[in-house]
Design a protein around this motif. Structure first.
Motif, PDB file in Angstrom:
ATOM      1  N   THR A 178       0.940   9.052 -31.296  1.00 10.01           N
ATOM      2  CA  THR A 178       2.000   8.375 -32.864  1.00 10.01           C
ATOM      3  C   THR A 178       1.811   9.444 -33.525  1.00 10.01           C
ATOM      4  O   THR A 178       3.359  10.191 -34.318  1.00 10.01           O
ATOM      5  CB  THR A 178       1.229   7.181 -33.071  1.00 10.01           C
ATOM      6  OG1 THR A 178      -0.025   6.939 -34.006  1.00 10.01           O
ATOM      7  CG2 THR A 178       1.235   6.297 -32.574  1.00 10.01           C
ATOM      8  N   SER A 192       4.297   9.616 -18.333  1.00  9.80           N
ATOM      9  CA  SER A 192       5.303   8.565 -19.290  1.00  9.80           C
ATOM     10  C   SER A 192       4.327   8.885 -21.001  1.00  9.80           C
ATOM     11  O   SER A 192       3.422   9.344 -21.231  1.00  9.80           O
ATOM     12  CB  SER A 192       4.436   7.121 -19.242  1.00  9.80           C
ATOM     13  OG  SER A 192       3.616   6.658 -18.785  1.00  9.80           O
ATOM     14  N   TRP A 193       4.970   8.085 -21.924  1.00 11.52           N
ATOM     15  CA  TRP A 193       4.455   7.822 -23.446  1.00 11.52           C
ATOM     16  C   TRP A 193       3.628   6.382 -23.788  1.00 11.52           C
ATOM     17  O   TRP A 193       4.219   5.192 -23.191  1.00 11.52           O
ATOM     18  CB  TRP A 193       5.068   8.367 -24.488  1.00 11.52           C
ATOM     19  CG  TRP A 193       5.061   8.016 -25.709  1.00 11.52           C
ATOM     20  CD1 TRP A 193       3.890   7.979 -26.765  1.00 11.52           C
ATOM     21  CD2 TRP A 193       5.843   7.194 -26.555  1.00 11.52           C
ATOM     22  NE1 TRP A 193       4.248   7.788 -27.715  1.00 11.52           N
ATOM     23  CE2 TRP A 193       5.119   7.260 -27.628  1.00 11.52           C
ATOM     24  CE3 TRP A 193       6.994   7.262 -26.465  1.00 11.52           C
ATOM     25  CZ2 TRP A 193       5.629   6.678 -29.071  1.00 11.52           C
ATOM     26  CZ3 TRP A 193       7.401   5.674 -27.875  1.00 11.52           C
ATOM     27  CH2 TRP A 193       7.067   6.218 -28.924  1.00 11.52           C
ATOM     28  N   THR A 195       2.344   3.337 -26.705  1.00  9.82           N
ATOM     29  CA  THR A 195       2.128   3.233 -28.071  1.00  9.82           C
ATOM     30  C   THR A 195       2.226   1.916 -27.832  1.00  9.82           C
ATOM     31  O   THR A 195       2.550   1.693 -27.138  1.00  9.82           O
ATOM     32  CB  THR A 195       3.513   3.160 -28.953  1.00  9.82           C
ATOM     33  OG1 THR A 195       3.484   3.174 -30.142  1.00  9.82           O
ATOM     34  CG2 THR A 195       5.003   2.420 -28.479  1.00  9.82           C
ATOM     35  N   GLN A 217       9.327   7.316 -33.902  1.00  4.94           N
ATOM     36  CA  GLN A 217       8.224   7.548 -32.959  1.00  4.94           C
ATOM     37  C   GLN A 217       9.239   7.866 -32.085  1.00  4.94           C
ATOM     38  O   GLN A 217       8.493   9.648 -31.531  1.00  4.94           O
ATOM     39  CB  GLN A 217       7.043   7.046 -32.861  1.00  4.94           C
ATOM     40  CG  GLN A 217       5.723   5.988 -33.026  1.00  4.94           C
ATOM     41  CD  GLN A 217       5.661   5.005 -33.115  1.00  4.94           C
ATOM     42  OE1 GLN A 217       5.156   4.516 -32.213  1.00  4.94           O
ATOM     43  NE2 GLN A 217       4.053   4.629 -33.810  1.00  4.94           N
ATOM     44  N   GLY A 218       9.465   6.872 -31.227  1.00  3.77           N
ATOM     45  CA  GLY A 218      10.229   8.058 -30.074  1.00  3.77           C
ATOM     46  C   GLY A 218      11.424   9.034 -30.905  1.00  3.77           C
ATOM     47  O   GLY A 218      11.492   9.973 -29.899  1.00  3.77           O
ATOM     48  N   LEU A 221       9.094  11.847 -30.028  1.00  3.48           N
ATOM     49  CA  LEU A 221       8.595  12.454 -28.870  1.00  3.48           C
ATOM     50  C   LEU A 221       9.923  13.084 -28.567  1.00  3.48           C
ATOM     51  O   LEU A 221       9.661  14.622 -27.924  1.00  3.48           O
ATOM     52  CB  LEU A 221       8.585  11.110 -28.170  1.00  3.48           C
ATOM     53  CG  LEU A 221       8.067  11.830 -26.748  1.00  3.48           C
ATOM     54  CD1 LEU A 221       7.055  12.127 -26.557  1.00  3.48           C
ATOM     55  CD2 LEU A 221       7.822   9.872 -26.038  1.00  3.48           C
ATOM     56  N   SER A 236       8.555   8.590 -19.647  1.00 10.05           N
ATOM     57  CA  SER A 236       8.567   7.128 -19.587  1.00 10.05           C
ATOM     58  C   SER A 236       8.149   6.761 -20.533  1.00 10.05           C
ATOM     59  O   SER A 236       7.516   7.213 -21.052  1.00 10.05           O
ATOM     60  CB  SER A 236       8.516   7.039 -18.539  1.00 10.05           C
ATOM     61  OG  SER A 236       7.100   6.526 -18.004  1.00 10.05           O
ATOM     62  N   ARG A 237       8.464   5.081 -21.526  1.00 14.14           N
ATOM     63  CA  ARG A 237       7.954   4.934 -22.517  1.00 14.14           C
ATOM     64  C   ARG A 237       7.352   3.316 -22.243  1.00 14.14           C
ATOM     65  O   ARG A 237       8.119   2.384 -21.661  1.00 14.14           O
ATOM     66  CB  ARG A 237       9.192   4.726 -23.378  1.00 14.14           C
ATOM     67  CG  ARG A 237      10.205   5.755 -23.819  1.00 14.14           C
ATOM     68  CD  ARG A 237      10.527   5.569 -24.817  1.00 14.14           C
ATOM     69  NE  ARG A 237      11.342   7.053 -25.311  1.00 14.14           N
ATOM     70  CZ  ARG A 237      11.728   7.331 -26.399  1.00 14.14           C
ATOM     71  NH1 ARG A 237      11.741   5.957 -27.102  1.00 14.14           N
ATOM     72  NH2 ARG A 237      12.903   8.551 -26.704  1.00 14.14           N
ATOM     73  N   TYR A 272      11.770  -3.776 -27.499  1.00 18.31           N
ATOM     74  CA  TYR A 272      12.141  -2.197 -27.592  1.00 18.31           C
ATOM     75  C   TYR A 272      12.719  -1.753 -26.246  1.00 18.31           C
ATOM     76  O   TYR A 272      12.810  -1.160 -25.544  1.00 18.31           O
ATOM     77  CB  TYR A 272       9.805  -2.752 -26.917  1.00 18.31           C
ATOM     78  CG  TYR A 272       9.868  -3.317 -28.302  1.00 18.31           C
ATOM     79  CD1 TYR A 272       9.328  -2.308 -29.315  1.00 18.31           C
ATOM     80  CD2 TYR A 272       9.325  -4.467 -28.713  1.00 18.31           C
ATOM     81  CE1 TYR A 272       8.476  -2.500 -30.764  1.00 18.31           C
ATOM     82  CE2 TYR A 272       8.705  -4.872 -29.469  1.00 18.31           C
ATOM     83  CZ  TYR A 272       8.301  -3.995 -30.873  1.00 18.31           C
ATOM     84  OH  TYR A 272       7.727  -4.495 -31.610  1.00 18.31           O
ATOM     85  N   PHE A 277      12.255   1.871 -23.694  1.00 22.84           N
ATOM     86  CA  PHE A 277      11.019   1.235 -23.006  1.00 22.84           C
ATOM     87  C   PHE A 277      11.621   1.289 -21.488  1.00 22.84           C
ATOM     88  O   PHE A 277      11.841  -0.298 -21.779  1.00 22.84           O
ATOM     89  CB  PHE A 277       9.760   0.279 -23.663  1.00 22.84           C
ATOM     90  CG  PHE A 277       9.473   1.393 -25.025  1.00 22.84           C
ATOM     91  CD1 PHE A 277       8.170   1.141 -24.616  1.00 22.84           C
ATOM     92  CD2 PHE A 277      10.048   1.370 -26.372  1.00 22.84           C
ATOM     93  CE1 PHE A 277       7.596   2.143 -25.762  1.00 22.84           C
ATOM     94  CE2 PHE A 277       9.282   1.865 -27.213  1.00 22.84           C
ATOM     95  CZ  PHE A 277       8.191   1.850 -27.076  1.00 22.84           C
TER      96      PHE A 277
END
Length: 311
Positions: A178, A192-193, A195, A217-218, A221, A236-237, A272, A277
């Motif tokens: 984050t 991928s990320w 959170t 946050q996105g 990134l 990817s999220r 989301y 996401f």
């Protein structure tokens, strides 16, 4: 959006543990993850099993389900030994492993290995260690022979990991982050990320504030990706649910818990999905815990909700 689950390692394998992972596959979840802790919060005084042995057993009990940690951390791991375990696990599962990994937090895992005169890591030191841990782990998984590295915290001398991962060039990383330093690592190393939202908003924040925080946050990134010439849409999220205001008992009692019905969950997940996401992980219900929920409703999420979300 793909729907996955998180199975905490609190059941003996022969007393419901195996059946739980097999049921996750039967229900059609995209992946089943587990925490990589020595214990965790309110579960500290109860059963808690190791992540890697649990995932190895799950790999032999399933055939299609993706498996992984969500997440592991440097709190009690070293890149050299972790790499060896991951390559073995990737082999046993025939390439179905995703490594969720982050800087780690405070609490039980962060202090168990410390001596009586040792001081717990500061947030800065935790970030420093993660910044060294992840690049070395990346090398160890990509380069089968003679990895040598001398770091301030982690070193390797002629480390060998023949034959390497089944998944090439290595198994995927889902990097939990984050803050700015973590997001830079996610941009560079993450397939991928991950959170959980903004933890400061869980108790007193609104749903709107939470969504805005995750959006920010996105955006950070995406900026970190752009700074190194990577397509911001490439990582990817993944949202690890359960820690945003919607799940707080007060908010859930007033507005309805996201796991109270398929429609409630679709409404939650949709917020989301609009932020980009592509995967959301939901904890398998555990009675009398922070993750208590109606298991029948939970199972319907894997079919009815997943269909509505376009799995």
């Amino acid at each position: 959006m793909r729907l996955s689950t998180v199975i905490l390692p609190v059941r003996r394998w022969n007393d419901g543990g195996r059946a739980q992972w097999q049921r996750a596959e039967e229900l059609g979840f995209h992946a089943a993850y587990t925490y990589d802790h020595l214990s965790w919060r309110t579960f500290r005084d109860g059963p808690w099993f190791g992540a890697v042995p649990t995932l190895t057993a799950a790999a032999t009990a399933t055939s299609r389900l993706r498996l992984g940690t969500l997440v592991t951390s440097p709190n009690f791991r070293h890149p050299v030994t972790l790499a060896k375990e991951l390559i073995s696990l990737d082999d046993v599962s025939d390439g179905r492993i995703t490594l969720g990994i982050g800087a780690g937090g405070t609490g039980f895992d962060a202090t168990t290995l410390l001596g009586p005169d040792e001081i717990p890591w500061t947030p800065r030191e935790r970030a420093d260690r993660f910044g060294e841990f992840l690049p070395l782990l990346d090398r160890l998984l990509r380069e089968p022979s003679d990895v040598t590295s001398a770091g301030a915290f982690y070193s390797a001398t002629e480390a060998r990991n023949v034959p390497g991962c089944v998944q090439q060039p290595r198994l995927p990383f889902a990097v939990a982050a984050t803050g700015p330093r973590g997001l830079k690592l996610a941009a560079r190393y993450g397939q991928s990320w991950v959170t959980t939202g903004d933890p400061k908003l869980y108790e007193t924040g609104t749903v709107e504030e939470s969504v805005a925080a995750v959006r920010a946050q996105g955006e950070k990134l995406a900026a970190a990706c752009a700074a190194i010439g990577r397509d911001p849409g490439e990582p990817s999220r993944l949202l690890l649910s359960g820690f945003t205001p919607e799940f707080h008992p007060v908010t859930a009692a007033r507005d309805g818990h996201p796991l109270s019905s398929v429609d409630a969950f679709v409404d939650f997940a949709g917020r989301y999905a609009e932020l980009g996401f592509s995967e959301i992980a939901v904890h398998w219900p555990i009675p009398d815990s922070d993750f208590a929920a109606d298991e029948k409703v939970f199972e319907r999420l894997a079919t009815a909700a997943a269909a509505q979300l376009g799995r």
